[in-house]
Design a protein around this motif. Structure first.
Motif, PDB file in Angstrom:
ATOM      1  N   GLY A  18      45.410  19.801  69.398  1.00 29.86           N
ATOM      2  CA  GLY A  18      45.215  20.905  68.376  1.00 29.86           C
ATOM      3  C   GLY A  18      45.321  22.010  70.038  1.00 29.86           C
ATOM      4  O   GLY A  18      43.931  22.911  69.565  1.00 29.86           O
ATOM      5  N   GLN A  19      46.102  22.213  70.485  1.00 34.64           N
ATOM      6  CA  GLN A  19      46.482  23.200  71.194  1.00 34.64           C
ATOM      7  C   GLN A  19      47.781  24.545  70.637  1.00 34.64           C
ATOM      8  O   GLN A  19      47.850  24.105  69.657  1.00 34.64           O
ATOM      9  N   LEU A  20      48.046  25.404  71.480  1.00 34.07           N
ATOM     10  CA  LEU A  20      48.874  25.402  71.235  1.00 34.07           C
ATOM     11  C   LEU A  20      48.800  26.577  70.396  1.00 34.07           C
ATOM     12  O   LEU A  20      47.758  27.893  70.362  1.00 34.07           O
ATOM     13  N   ASP A  21      49.189  26.582  68.699  1.00 35.62           N
ATOM     14  CA  ASP A  21      49.268  27.959  68.159  1.00 35.62           C
ATOM     15  C   ASP A  21      47.976  27.127  66.648  1.00 35.62           C
ATOM     16  O   ASP A  21      47.404  27.667  66.093  1.00 35.62           O
ATOM     17  N   VAL A  22      47.394  26.125  67.373  1.00 40.80           N
ATOM     18  CA  VAL A  22      46.197  25.390  65.682  1.00 40.80           C
ATOM     19  C   VAL A  22      45.438  26.121  66.150  1.00 40.80           C
ATOM     20  O   VAL A  22      44.704  26.127  67.352  1.00 40.80           O
ATOM     21  N   ARG A  23      44.599  26.244  64.604  1.00 36.29           N
ATOM     22  CA  ARG A  23      43.366  27.103  64.419  1.00 36.29           C
ATOM     23  C   ARG A  23      43.243  27.376  62.949  1.00 36.29           C
ATOM     24  O   ARG A  23      43.857  26.997  61.920  1.00 36.29           O
ATOM     25  N   SER A  24      41.440  26.885  62.855  1.00 40.04           N
ATOM     26  CA  SER A  24      40.705  26.797  61.910  1.00 40.04           C
ATOM     27  C   SER A  24      39.552  27.324  62.123  1.00 40.04           C
ATOM     28  O   SER A  24      39.466  27.917  62.986  1.00 40.04           O
ATOM     29  N   THR A  25      38.768  27.101  61.058  1.00 33.03           N
ATOM     30  CA  THR A  25      37.613  27.740  60.713  1.00 33.03           C
ATOM     31  C   THR A  25      36.538  26.821  60.799  1.00 33.03           C
ATOM     32  O   THR A  25      36.428  25.379  60.771  1.00 33.03           O
ATOM     33  N   PRO A  26      34.654  26.572  61.679  1.00 29.50           N
ATOM     34  CA  PRO A  26      34.476  26.165  61.625  1.00 29.50           C
ATOM     35  C   PRO A  26      33.688  25.556  60.277  1.00 29.50           C
ATOM     36  O   PRO A  26      33.609  24.180  59.880  1.00 29.50           O
ATOM     37  N   LEU A  27      34.038  26.476  58.978  1.00 27.80           N
ATOM     38  CA  LEU A  27      33.748  25.613  57.770  1.00 27.80           C
ATOM     39  C   LEU A  27      34.180  24.916  57.595  1.00 27.80           C
ATOM     40  O   LEU A  27      34.271  24.315  56.401  1.00 27.80           O
ATOM     41  N   ALA A  28      35.613  25.659  57.915  1.00 31.14           N
ATOM     42  CA  ALA A  28      37.216  24.579  57.381  1.00 31.14           C
ATOM     43  C   ALA A  28      36.710  23.256  57.906  1.00 31.14           C
ATOM     44  O   ALA A  28      37.071  22.223  57.240  1.00 31.14           O
ATOM     45  N   VAL A  29      36.739  22.785  59.484  1.00 31.59           N
ATOM     46  CA  VAL A  29      36.289  21.569  59.955  1.00 31.59           C
ATOM     47  C   VAL A  29      34.626  21.261  59.469  1.00 31.59           C
ATOM     48  O   VAL A  29      35.653  19.801  58.882  1.00 31.59           O
ATOM     49  N   ALA A  30      33.983  21.964  59.140  1.00 32.06           N
ATOM     50  CA  ALA A  30      32.551  20.771  57.844  1.00 32.06           C
ATOM     51  C   ALA A  30      33.048  20.214  56.759  1.00 32.06           C
ATOM     52  O   ALA A  30      33.488  19.116  56.636  1.00 32.06           O
ATOM     53  N   ASN A  31      34.286  20.757  56.895  1.00 32.74           N
ATOM     54  CA  ASN A  31      34.483  20.699  55.487  1.00 32.74           C
ATOM     55  C   ASN A  31      35.361  20.067  55.048  1.00 32.74           C
ATOM     56  O   ASN A  31      35.481  18.845  54.468  1.00 32.74           O
ATOM     57  N   MET A  32      36.577  20.079  56.264  1.00 28.97           N
ATOM     58  CA  MET A  32      37.087  18.772  56.155  1.00 28.97           C
ATOM     59  C   MET A  32      36.472  17.181  56.393  1.00 28.97           C
ATOM     60  O   MET A  32      36.729  16.151  55.898  1.00 28.97           O
ATOM     61  N   MET A  33      35.552  16.880  57.823  1.00 31.08           N
ATOM     62  CA  MET A  33      34.408  16.367  57.152  1.00 31.08           C
ATOM     63  C   MET A  33      33.364  15.744  56.001  1.00 31.08           C
ATOM     64  O   MET A  33      33.318  14.443  55.398  1.00 31.08           O
ATOM     65  N   ALA A  34      33.134  16.600  54.966  1.00 28.05           N
ATOM     66  CA  ALA A  34      32.484  16.050  53.754  1.00 28.05           C
ATOM     67  C   ALA A  34      34.073  15.616  53.220  1.00 28.05           C
ATOM     68  O   ALA A  34      33.098  14.953  51.958  1.00 28.05           O
TER      69      ALA A  34
END
Length: 586
Positions: A431-447
């Motif tokens: 999850g380092q280098l260029d990896v980026r995402s939003t907290p909203l997308a992370v929450a949606n991944m869990m859902a």
């Protein structure tokens, strides 16, 4: 000689007269509504010079919580006084008696005004419904009790709801609408996304005409002017719960999150119940240089760290790289050398996920990329981390409408060449280098994982309503187009996420004794920023609960945190406890 002078004089006068005629035509005929580059409406300005008025409703739609509570505009019953009262005899004693104030106080206020005002000093004098009826029954010219709209400036979820401010370029954005120069337009957040729907057809106001000295031109007759369509402006019913939102903001501040926040999603309908972003909006000058308060960090890309190992785990499960018997040397760093900071010993894949062993996921990530160069991108897409997850599509008369216009799209590799470098693949896999995402997308991944693998768009609004509360159109739940992870993969991820909390080595073991059983994943992303030589990090915990019957997906995150700052686990735990209390309160 005399004749030449006359000709020259006449010529000059003709030129001047021509210039004046052209200018007059410009003012009177051609640019009456859009004069100069400031877009001045000369007609409305000339009317304004001959009239005195006060707006009682700016005619901008409201954002409501899921139960219909007003979030952006409040209505207060107030007393309006017009300046011509000082020149006429009026029943000041009856009005004062209803208000329970001194006659002299009311008279002095009227004597001091030049324009219509709301009675009160710094704050308006709020009337009861009974007082409003009694005052209006007196039928005194220039005295009116009305319900007046006021923008709510200290609002919950301030970055999500956004800011609406005055804009003199109204006619350029909406050339077919008759809007005044005090009309507010959406600048950020949902105010910006829904601006075209929230903008009304004009103001509701009280107005009277005056002569050159400001005296009533047609006596003391005050007109009530309002848009012709009583159903507008439209309101937007959000998915937020006002009570829950206020509670979440209190918990975020109690845990001293200075930058970061939380996102809470109702898994059943995939809607945001609460969203908090810090720092807060600067109420004095929200757009001042250097102010971060207007940024909604929950819809902006952040460095994920070990949260991204969930993506690698999903691919490893499908490619059979997660065998129980396979052991990884977690005394080593991602480059295979002995790690002097972390000595976890030999761990299998399940324990590696629980303990968040970097060596395991760097190794598996490189193996996956040797099998299929786009496999990591593919699974990031399947889990919704590399795409926009907010609700979008055709709605009402709007094509390609987005509920979250400020939402950013995540990424895995910024440069395709990085997929060929094993060292860069290793960094990406944790999850380092260029990896980026939003907290909203992370929450949606869990859902998505809790739901069994099906991706859905996240809603922050449920429906569009007429001014009277009648539904116009709903924002129906929608699936995200594209491939999903398999149900078996989702079930396997559910078990791994549970181990993060239940395992004695788990990075989320602090959450073991909560009233709801939690499954989730921690993460620490190195931002590359430093303060006083100290590395700043993004500290995450993302999960869902209750485990056996998932109802909520939750992300808590501290952004640009120092290594000595607390983890977000305590905030996550506080939120779970409060949600359990709310769910079981009578």
């Amino acid at each position: 000689m005399q004749r030449k002078r006359v000709i020259l004089f006449v010529s000059v006068m003709m030129v001047i007269l021509s210039i004046l005629i052209v200018r007059l035509a410009q003012i009177q005929l051609f640019e009456t509504k859009h004069f100069t580059n400031r877009d001045i409406n000369l007609i409305s300005q000339s009317v304004a010079q001959r009239s005195k008025e006060i707006a009682i409703d700016a005619e901008r739609g409201n954002l409501l919580d899921r139960d219909g509570k007003q979030l952006t505009v409040a209505y207060k019953t107030v007393l309006i006084l017009f300046p011509f009262l000082k020149d006429i005899e009026w029943d000041v004693s009856s009005v004062a008696e209803i208000l329970k104030v001194d006659n002299s106080q009311l008279r002095q206020k009227v004597q001091a005004i030049k324009d219509p005002i709301v009675y009160g000093e710094r704050e308006p004098f709020i009337l009861s419904n009974e007082q409003m009826e009694e005052i209006n029954q007196l039928e005194i010219p220039g005295v009116f009790a009305v319900r007046k709209s006021y923008p709510i400036y200290e609002r919950p979820a301030e970055q999500l709801l956004g800011i609406a401010n005055r804009d003199f370029l109204l006619t350029k954005r909406y050339p077919n609408k008759h809007l005044s120069n005090i009309t507010r337009l959406g600048a950020t957040g949902m105010e910006k996304s829904f601006d075209e729907l929230l903008s009304g057809e004009g103001e509701t106001k009280l107005i009277y005409h005056v002569d050159g000295k400001g005296r009533p031109l047609f006596g003391s007759n005050v007109k009530y002017v309002h848009p012709a369509n009583p159903f507008y402006p439209l309101n937007i019913r959000t998915t937020l719960d006002f009570e829950w939102q206020q509670l979440m903001e209190m918990l975020v501040d109690k845990n001293e999150v200075t930058k970061g926040g939380m996102v809470l999603i109702d898994i059943e309908d995939n809607s945001v119940v609460a969203m908090v972003s810090r720092p807060k909006v600067n109420p004095v000058n929200p757009f001042a240089h250097g102010e971060e308060g207007t940024n909604n960090f929950m819809v902006q890309n952040q460095v994920l760290g070990s949260i991204f190992k969930t993506v690698i785990a999903a691919a490893a499960i499908d490619y059979g790289l997660d065998a129980k018997s396979r052991m990884f040397d977690c005394n080593r760093s991602i480059n295979g050398e002995i790690d002097e900071n972390y000595q976890y010993g030999m761990l299998n894949f399940k324990d590696s996920f629980a303990k968040s062993c970097n060596y395991t996921f760097a190794t598996v990530g490189k193996e996956l990329m040797s099998i299929e160069p786009l496999v990591v991108d593919s699974y990031a897409n399947k889990l919704g981390l590399s795409i926009k997850v907010g609700w979008q599509g055709d709605f009402y008369h709007l094509k390609g409408f987005q509920q979250l216009a400020d939402e950013e799209q995540g990424q895995v590799f910024s440069d395709p060449r990085n997929r060929k470098d094993t060292n860069l693949i290793a960094l990406t896999s944790i999850g380092q280098l260029d990896v980026r995402s939003t907290p909203l997308a992370v929450a949606n991944m869990m859902a998505t994982i809790a739901r069994g693998g099906e991706k859905q768009m996240v809603r922050v609004a449920s429906q569009l309503e007429y001014k009277n509360g009648t539904k116009v159109k709903s924002f129906q739940s929608k699936k995200i187009v594209g491939k999903n992870i398999k149900p078996y993969t989702a079930i396997s991820l559910q078990k791994l996420l549970l181990e993060v909390v239940n395992h004695d080595l788990g990075t989320g073991r602090q959450l073991q004794n909560l009233p709801y059983q939690v499954a989730g994943k921690s993460g620490t992303g190195e931002t590359g920023k430093k303060v006083n030589g100290q590395q700043l990090e993004n500290k995450w915990f993302a999960g869902y609960f209750p485990y056996d019957n998932p109802r909520y997906a939750l992300v808590t995150v501290r952004l640009d945190a120092k290594s000595t700052d607390p983890s977000p686990l305590s905030l996550f735990a506080d939120i779970v406890k409060e949600i359990h209390r709310l769910d079981h309160s009578t």
